[in-house]
Design an enzyme around this catalytic site. Structure first.
Site, mmCIF file in Angstrom:
data_model
loop_
_atom_site.group_PDB
_atom_site.id
_atom_site.type_symbol
_atom_site.label_atom_id
_atom_site.label_comp_id
_atom_site.label_asym_id
_atom_site.label_seq_id
_atom_site.Cartn_x
_atom_site.Cartn_y
_atom_site.Cartn_z
ATOM 1 N N HIS A 64 0.822 -1.205 0.000
ATOM 2 C CA HIS A 64 0.000 0.000 0.000
ATOM 3 C C HIS A 64 0.864 1.267 0.000
ATOM 4 O O HIS A 64 2.025 1.242 0.429
ATOM 5 C CB HIS A 64 -0.940 -0.007 1.200
ATOM 6 C CG HIS A 64 -2.069 -1.000 1.056
ATOM 7 N ND1 HIS A 64 -3.036 -1.191 2.001
ATOM 8 C CD2 HIS A 64 -2.358 -1.852 0.033
ATOM 9 C CE1 HIS A 64 -3.896 -2.124 1.580
ATOM 10 N NE2 HIS A 64 -3.491 -2.542 0.395
ATOM 11 N N GLU A 81 0.814 3.948 1.799
ATOM 12 C CA GLU A 81 1.290 4.435 3.104
ATOM 13 C C GLU A 81 2.532 3.648 3.547
ATOM 14 O O GLU A 81 3.504 4.224 4.030
ATOM 15 C CB GLU A 81 0.207 4.265 4.180
ATOM 16 C CG GLU A 81 -1.124 4.899 3.852
ATOM 17 C CD GLU A 81 -2.082 3.933 3.152
ATOM 18 O OE1 GLU A 81 -1.666 3.243 2.193
ATOM 19 O OE2 GLU A 81 -3.251 3.885 3.557
ATOM 20 N N CYS A 131 -5.874 1.381 5.630
ATOM 21 C CA CYS A 131 -6.370 0.099 6.134
ATOM 22 C C CYS A 131 -5.716 -0.180 7.487
ATOM 23 O O CYS A 131 -4.801 0.526 7.900
ATOM 24 C CB CYS A 131 -6.040 -1.017 5.137
ATOM 25 S SG CYS A 131 -4.315 -1.532 5.133
ATOM 26 N N CYS A 164 -1.864 -0.762 7.422
ATOM 27 C CA CYS A 164 -1.094 0.477 7.304
ATOM 28 C C CYS A 164 -1.218 1.308 8.574
ATOM 29 O O CYS A 164 -0.263 1.981 8.977
ATOM 30 C CB CYS A 164 -1.557 1.278 6.094
ATOM 31 S SG CYS A 164 -1.042 0.511 4.537
HETATM 32 ZN ZN ZN Z 1 -3.068 -0.261 3.731
#
Ligand code: ZN
Length: 160
Positions: free
Chosen positions: A78, A80, A104, A107
């Site tokens: 992801h 982040e 999420c 993260c």
């Molecule tokens: Zn994430």
């Protein structure tokens, strides 16, 4: 007299997160992130993508498949997480993360552990999922503030 129609810090950093998202190879969700320290200095950027060394053309980008291994989900890093890991500065303690999509829970854990203290997000379309609910619980318990980016509708066109 100084120019008045310059962009704000928030527009600048969210704009960089949005531009970073344009690097994503994901055909359904492009996410970008920009990490900024308390001196308004950008310390890292990232977007969602396959881990370094994985050939983008060999990896699945589908959202559904016979097995989860036929989808992108077990593989994609992801935005982040990439931004946190991409930082060449030492500590992210006290930094702000600008991100185009609410983090999420995976993260969220990395954000908390990295020392980031504030999250500014543009979109929260998965707010009803347990993952995002868990992120909110974690952020609240661990003292990470989060706020929705307020766009004034300004449009910036880049001819690249
Ligand atoms: Zn994430």
């Amino acid at each position: 007299m100084k120019r008045n129609d310059y962009i704000s810090w928030d527009e600048y950093f969210m704009g960089i997160a949005m531009l970073s998202a344009q690097r994503s190879k994901d055909n359904s969700t492009q996410v970008g992130a920009c990490i900024v320290n308390d001196k308004h200095k950008i310390v890292s950027v990232g977007y969602n993508g396959m881990p370094t060394g994985c050939d983008d053309d060999d990896m699945p980008w589908e959202r559904e498949g016979e097995s989860s291994l036929d989808t992108k989900y077990p593989f994609v890093c992801h935005a982040e997480l990439n931004a946190i890991l991409n930082s060449s500065f030492g500590s992210l303690n006290g930094c702000t993360l600008y991100v185009t999509l609410f983090p999420c829970n995976e993260c969220a854990k990395a954000i908390i552990q990295s020392g980031i203290k504030r999250v500014v997000y543009k979109c929260n379309k998965y707010a009803d999922t347990d993952s995002v609910k868990a992120s909110c619980i974690l952020f609240e318990k661990c003292g990470v503030s989060f706020e929705e980016y307020r766009s004034n509708g300004k449009s910036i066109v880049l001819s690249v």
